[in-house]
Structures are given as structure tokens and as C-alpha cells.
Design a protein around this motif. Sequence first.
Motif, PDB file in Angstrom:
ATOM      1  N   VAL A   1     -59.584  28.814   6.654  1.00 35.78           N
ATOM      2  CA  VAL A   1     -59.402  29.774   5.564  1.00 35.78           C
ATOM      3  C   VAL A   1     -60.586  29.704   4.602  1.00 35.78           C
ATOM      4  O   VAL A   1     -61.073  30.733   4.119  1.00 35.78           O
ATOM      5  N   THR A   2     -61.060  28.495   4.313  1.00 32.31           N
ATOM      6  CA  THR A   2     -62.223  28.339   3.431  1.00 32.31           C
ATOM      7  C   THR A   2     -63.436  29.057   4.000  1.00 32.31           C
ATOM      8  O   THR A   2     -64.140  29.795   3.289  1.00 32.31           O
ATOM      9  N   VAL A   3     -63.714  28.843   5.293  1.00 27.94           N
ATOM     10  CA  VAL A   3     -64.879  29.466   5.921  1.00 27.94           C
ATOM     11  C   VAL A   3     -64.715  30.985   5.985  1.00 27.94           C
ATOM     12  O   VAL A   3     -65.672  31.734   5.734  1.00 27.94           O
ATOM     13  N   GLU A   4     -63.510  31.456   6.294  1.00 21.99           N
ATOM     14  CA  GLU A   4     -63.269  32.903   6.323  1.00 21.99           C
ATOM     15  C   GLU A   4     -63.541  33.510   4.950  1.00 21.99           C
ATOM     16  O   GLU A   4     -64.120  34.601   4.839  1.00 21.99           O
ATOM     17  N   GLY A   5     -63.114  32.813   3.883  1.00 21.65           N
ATOM     18  CA  GLY A   5     -63.367  33.302   2.531  1.00 21.65           C
ATOM     19  C   GLY A   5     -64.844  33.369   2.215  1.00 21.65           C
ATOM     20  O   GLY A   5     -65.312  34.319   1.568  1.00 21.65           O
TER      21      GLY A   5
ATOM     22  N   THR B   1     -64.962  30.881  -8.758  1.00 17.93           N
ATOM     23  CA  THR B   1     -64.031  31.745  -8.045  1.00 17.93           C
ATOM     24  C   THR B   1     -64.800  32.843  -7.321  1.00 17.93           C
ATOM     25  O   THR B   1     -65.929  33.177  -7.665  1.00 17.93           O
ATOM     26  N   ASP B   2     -64.162  33.398  -6.292  1.00 12.52           N
ATOM     27  CA  ASP B   2     -64.719  34.528  -5.517  1.00 12.52           C
ATOM     28  C   ASP B   2     -66.123  34.291  -4.987  1.00 12.52           C
ATOM     29  O   ASP B   2     -67.013  35.100  -5.271  1.00 12.52           O
ATOM     30  N   PRO B   3     -66.357  33.277  -4.168  1.00 17.41           N
ATOM     31  CA  PRO B   3     -65.426  32.237  -3.719  1.00 17.41           C
ATOM     32  C   PRO B   3     -65.521  30.994  -4.595  1.00 17.41           C
ATOM     33  O   PRO B   3     -66.467  30.824  -5.354  1.00 17.41           O
TER      34      PRO B   3
ATOM     35  N   ASP C   1     -55.092  20.638   8.200  1.00 18.30           N
ATOM     36  CA  ASP C   1     -56.484  20.455   7.781  1.00 18.30           C
ATOM     37  C   ASP C   1     -57.379  21.534   8.377  1.00 18.30           C
ATOM     38  O   ASP C   1     -58.215  22.132   7.675  1.00 18.30           O
ATOM     39  N   ALA C   2     -57.228  21.773   9.678  1.00 18.70           N
ATOM     40  CA  ALA C   2     -58.069  22.776  10.346  1.00 18.70           C
ATOM     41  C   ALA C   2     -57.789  24.171   9.803  1.00 18.70           C
ATOM     42  O   ALA C   2     -58.713  24.980   9.631  1.00 18.70           O
TER      43      ALA C   2
END
Length: 929
Positions: free
Chosen positions: A639-643, A671-673, A633-634
Motif C-alpha cells: 500500500v505504501t509503494v502504491e501510494g 502527507t500526500d504522500p 507487513d507485505a
Amino acid sequence: MSRLLLLDGHSLAYRAFFALPAENFSTTTGQTTNAVYGFTSMLINLLRDEEPTHLAVAFDLSRQTFRTQEYAEYKAGRAATPDEFRGQISLLQEVLDALRIRHVSVEGFEADDIIATLTTRAAAAGLDEVLVCTGDRDAIQLVDERTTLLYPVKGVSELSRMTPAAIEAKYGVTPNRYSDLAALVGETSDNLPGVPGVGPKTAAKWIGAYGDLTGVVARVDEIKGKAGENLRAHLDQVLRNRRLNQLVHDVDLPLDIADLARADWDRDEVHQVFDGLEFRVLRDRLFATLTTAEPEGEGGFDVRGETLAPGTVAAWLREHTSAQQPVDPAARPEEVTAEGMTAEVEPAATPSTTPAPPSAARTGVHVVGATARFGVGDAQGLALAGADGTGAYVDLVDLTSDDERELAAWLADPARPKVLHDAKGPLHALAARGLPVAGLVCDTALAAYLLKPDQRSFDLADLALRHLHRELRDDAEQASGQGVLDFAAEESDGAAQGAMVRARAVVDLSDVLVAELESREGLPLLRDLELPVLDVLGRMERTGIAVDSDGLATMEADFAAKVATAQADAFAAIDHEVNLGSPKQLQVVLFEELGLPKTKRTKTGYTTDAEALADLYAKTEHPFLEALLRHRDASRLRVTVEGLMKSVSDDGRIHTTYQQTIAATGRLSSTDPNLQNIPVRTEEGRRIRSAFVVGDGFESLMSADYSQIEMRIMAHLSGDAGLIEAFRAGEDLHRFVGSRVFGVEPADVTSAMRAKVKAMSYGLAYGLSAFGLSRQLLIPTSEATELMDGYFERFGGVRDYLRDVVEQARRAGYTETMLGRRRYLPDLGSSNRARREMAERMALNAPIQGSAADVMKLAMLRVDRALREADAASRVLLQVHDELILEVAPGERESLEALVREQMGSAVEMDVPLDVSVGVGGSWHAAGH
């Protein structure tokens, strides 16, 4: 050089099935496709590497052959065919048919017999070489100086090239003596027992000493020792093995070698088959790797065009493009309504607000330049073409001021009808150069999507072949070998010609697509819904939404720390380190070291996917699993926040890209993001949403969404009196339904009861089965069945609707939303149970989900139009599922809320009211409600 390639279809497909995990290869209709995918992938490689001039695929028809008539136990030891494999052979044959590859099976014979017969006929026909690809070792007997065996040694991705020398080195006998050796040793896969104590080396020694099996039998009394005794005791068995393993070379076949010559494959049919199998990547590899023997289609697109010299743009535009005739006031711009009719609305500055003009009046536009990103792009050139074959290419970099003024006026003139393909990106690029476009009457990608929403590719070249039967090429490209022009700047006469060819293709394609849409009553969806939505989305993308970059950085560090903590806890639970991202290492820890209950079996062991591990933790509560799930989960959140951090533009805002042609139901994709995958109900998801903030010059963000939109649509479509009563009375729907289902007063409905009916109500809208409901609620299937039966007993309108909608779709071949959006479901008539049942579930949910998507689009259009008509400074920023996010200008808070509630609440007329929830705050999270 003539070369015949022969493949054993069953053998190779079965190997592919076990080489690729079945759970990783299935369509949205539930059809497993790993065997088809693996075989097709191998086939593409063989066609590329071996370049056969002739080819065929042989299949077993059944297990009943002349061999089982003699020996009933022949191949009797084989396991039952896995359910996931069933049905894949017919799908594989559909692929072969599309590629124009002959496949053959004959009653009473095996695939190897067919291959042996064709090998013999190839020699008689004078072919130079034969390649046999099979996982059955009996085919070794076919190898000679002309024939090579391609034997799979690792799945179907690695093949061993077996020549006569290679076979003799491996087995100690020549290929034509291999069946003698196999008769002595036996073949486990065929359930043919060998002589006890006799292995390949002993058998090869005997054959070498006595010439062949006949010689061994003739001098059997001379063979000493225990091996000789066993041979004499099992001699009848050996001779039977030899009769059964000897391939037949004279099967009566319905074709000959000449029929196996490679034929041109039908690209359009390949598209249809690969769309159904959802083989997007594999199709791209096919098209990139292979070409047909002859040019595809009936010809290219002729354009009599020129690169316009400075100062000539205005003259060309006046001479070769025409304005649309003034529209009669009675035919003013219209908006689609839920009844499928149209209602008059005020004109708006959207790309499509007029009836589609004749193709002769349309101009095809193709933009050359950098792909749009962050809502902008870099247009370098512009190609124009008319249906009469005239064309022009304009270099946008070196325009004179007069030319730029004339071109800008032409592009911005709504009376000059234009057609583009996948228009939003090119429109961004033109707008960034100060060249906004009006008068867009067709986007060929959107039109094709409305016709076939389940299609996986809307590439212009593919659509030209599908709908026009013409190949997207021009003489300059063929002469230079240059590929089809993409969205990239190239300054050459060839590039300019290629761009004009694409502009011409767009014009011709739009004519066909519009006519087909009109015949299916789908033109209003394109003209009055999707094209105006495209315009609104374009402005939303260019505007973007402000973010708190510092807040994102803090969150990323926090999630990174949680990843590290969870990893340390996982290591502590097992007293050693392990790669938590490695399924193989996790299998060792979970099922060998810890001895936990096994999950679903896969080719590579036991699955470690999220659902399986969550179930396993619920059963065992093992601390390693708890830490592993926390780590996953973390990691996902990090990865979501980095994107998101990488997507912040120079203006401090994130500019997502919306896609209209991805979801078959009509829902928008981001998309993107991707802003639609941020969790809504978790604390971590709320933290991420708190980083989306109000921008400079605005006072707050406003969130407006529909409450239970899909349930309300179900109530309307089903006409169920009970559901309609609940919504009209403004009651808590799930408490109301729970009271009816469980036979208690609404006040006595517990939270557990409410959760069950909520899951069931939404599940029914998605075609959920009793088994699926039992899995979701962690209750026995019998209890889930009783729950559903109780629901249907009290809400019979829903039961009748769900039954009737499938039958109606089966008769018509498609489902339809409230606004007439169709989804064609050919698998409703499939003989394959899994595909048919999945299509039935789609038929259940497509009208509800699709109607919800259409209503949301209508609501967004109404809000946007009302904002512009009111000359408001507030603006729409995002659409996420059933929610609109707006940026509130100073002093407009109250008027904006009233406007949003009015426009969203009256988007469609239904038997139940549309309930709109509104919240305001300094961030997306704070504006939530």
C-alpha cells in the motif's frame, strides 16, 4: 409543535460503551471515550431527526435509592462498572453543557423517575408530544397517545419507536399495565425475580382476565394449576416487585418544563470540549447537521468592497494599502535561539523577516482557486481587505498586462505587510500564476496553532468565533443561502463578497492572535521560526524529490507476490481459506479452530490487532500466525509503494505536503504522500528509500541528521553530569550508561545490556513507565523497575529533572521548550487518574520532543539561508524527523558537507555538542549512514 425529548443518560451511555470497542476510542491523554462518542452521535441524530423544542438528560446519581432501602438486592446482580467506563459520565455532561442541554439527577431516585416526573409535568404544561429515549423497559409504563418510547435495539444506532399499539402487540398488555406484567414476570436486569413458571404470555392472560395486578391478587385463589400455586407462594415478592418497578411521577426537581426549552449552544465551548475529546469527525457532523436557534457570534464582517474593473487594480492598491515604515537597522530580522532570546541575522527572502506592523498597515489576502497539489495550484481570484473595512476582489484570469505587473509588484514587495490564513497552499497557487508573495507577517492558522497546539481544527470560521466572537458571514451569503466560501473558484458577486469577507476576517483575527501571542512571549516563534519555515517548506514542496518509477513498479510487484505467498501459507496452515482482513473470521480461526490463548476481550470478541497477534506468536510460534503477520507487513508495504506511485508528478518527482499545525510538539507532518512513515531500519524500508534518487542536473543526494538529538537535549535540560560527560567525551552513550547501570566496564557491556539501556533512555524521554518498559523489553515489571531505579541512582540529574518538570508544568499549566514553545496541559489537574497520568507523561516528553523539533527547524533555516547566501545550486529537498535530504549540485559536494555540518552543528548552544552525521549517494538509501 412543542416536543419534549427526554434521555436516560446512564442507560444510553452504557449501551454505547458496549456497542463501540473501547480500544478504538481514546484520547492521547489515555481517556477512553467510546461511551461519550456513541451517546453524542446518537444525540446529534435525535436532534436532527426529531427537532425537539425542549429536552433534558436524566442521570442516576448512585445505586442507593429508596428501592435499595426496601430491597437491598435491587440491581445487585449487575457487574461492576468497567474501569474504561469510569469518568465518561462527567465528560458526557461536559458535552451537554457545551450544547446548553440541561441534565439532572436527584439523590435517592433513578433517571427513570426523573423522566416520569418530567413527562407528567409536560402534559400539565400542554406540550404536544414527549419522546422518551432509554434502554430501561420500566419506561414502557409512560407511553400513551402523547408519549412515545424510543428504545435502542442495536447499540444506540438503531431505535425502535414504541407507541401504545406497538407495546400491546409485543407484550399483550397496554402500556399502563406493563408494570403489572413485569411484577409477575420479574426483571433480570433489576434483580427482581418473577413467579417461577410464569412468562409474559401467562401474565398477560391473567391481567387481561382480571383487569390489572390488583384484580389478579384479589382473585388469586381462582387461578388453577402449578402456575397458580407458584403465584400464591410468591405473592409478597410480586407486590414488592410492583412497588419497586412503579416509576415516581412527583420527584422534587430543581427545574421545570420551561427551563428545558432549547437554548443557543456555544460553538466556542463545543470546540474546547470536542478538542479535549478529540472528536474531530463528530464535531464536523455536528456543525454540518445542526445550527443554533439564533445566529452565532456578535455579527459578521462588514466589507465595503468591489470587484475591480480591468485597469483599476493599480489605483486601488495605491489608494487603499500602505507600505510599512522603514525598519530601524537596530531592529533587523532576527532568529530565535535556544535561550528564548533573539540573535541578529542577515535579511533573507522569507515571508516574515520584520517585526509585525500595526494592524492598520496590514492587508488581508484570500485566494480563490484550486487547492494546491504537487506544490502548485490554480489561483483564479484574489480578495484584499484592510482593517478599515475597505476591500477589493481581483479576477486573476482576465487581468490586463498593466494590472498584472502592478499586482505582482505589490505582492512581491516585502514592505507591504500581508496576512493570510493557512498560507502555504494559497502561496503555491499564486506562485504558479507568476505572482510570488513577500511580506507575510502573519498566518492566522499558525498563530492559532502556537496558542493552542492541541486544538484539532484551525478553520477560519471556527477561529473567528473562538477569538473574535463573530460569525464568518456576509449579507450576500445570508440573502442567497450560500455557504461560507471555500478554496474553490466561483464567479459571482456573492462569491467575490464572500472572499473579501474572509480577507477582512484574517486581518481582524491576526490582530487578536498576535496580541495574545505577544502576551505569552510567543511572537518570536511565529515571526522568526514558523513563518520562515513556511517559506522554506513551500520551496521544498515545489522542488520535490526525483523517484525511480520503474523501481517502484518492481517493488510493488514483489510485495504483491509476497502478499500472495503469505496468504497461501496462511491457508495451508489451517487447510482452508479465510479473509485475512476480517477480525471476525480471524477470531474464529485463532480462538475456536486453533484454540490459541485468548487476547484482550472486546465487545466483538477478542482483539486481533498487530500488537496482540505479535505477542500471541511469540508465545505459540504457530505457522498460521507467522504467515498472517508476514501478510500484514507485505500488504502495508505494498500500500505504501502504491501510494508513492500514484504521487509521482509529471516531472518525475514526488512533491509531499508538509503540515505545521498537526503535531502538538512542533514536529512537522508529511502527507500526500507521507514520507515520514517509511520504515528506516527494515530491509523493506531501505528498498523503498532506494527509489528516491538524485534528479537530472545534480550529482548525488546528501543525508544529514542529528545523532541522538533527544538524548542530548535531555542531558542539557537535566544538567546531569554523567550524561554530559559521556557526550562531551564522544563515547558510545548507551555503552557508557550501561556500564554505570550494570556496574561493569564499558568493554564488558553486552549487546543485550546496551539494548536495555537504550530502550530505557529513549523511553524516559517519552514518559515510559516501568510497565511499558517491561512490555517493550519482554521482561518482568520487577526487573524493569530495578533497571529504572539503577538508572536514576546513577543519573540523579535525570531523575530530578523528570520530577521537577512535571511539578513545574502543574504549577504553570504548561510545558515549554528551549525556544519557548508552550503546550498547555489542563489535565494535569484532572481528578480522572488516567487523564492526569497521561498529561504527566506529556509533560515529561513535550519539552524534549518539542525542543528537538525546534532545533531541527532552526537547522533547516540556517542551512537554507547559508545556501542562498553562498549562491549555491544545491538545495534542501526533504525534512524527515531529524534528517535533512539535500540534492548536491556538481562540484559542491565538499563545500556543501562543510556548510551543513557548520550550520546544523551550531544551530543552538547547549552543554553538549550537536553531532551531525552526513552521507552521500545516488539514492536516499545510499546516502544513509
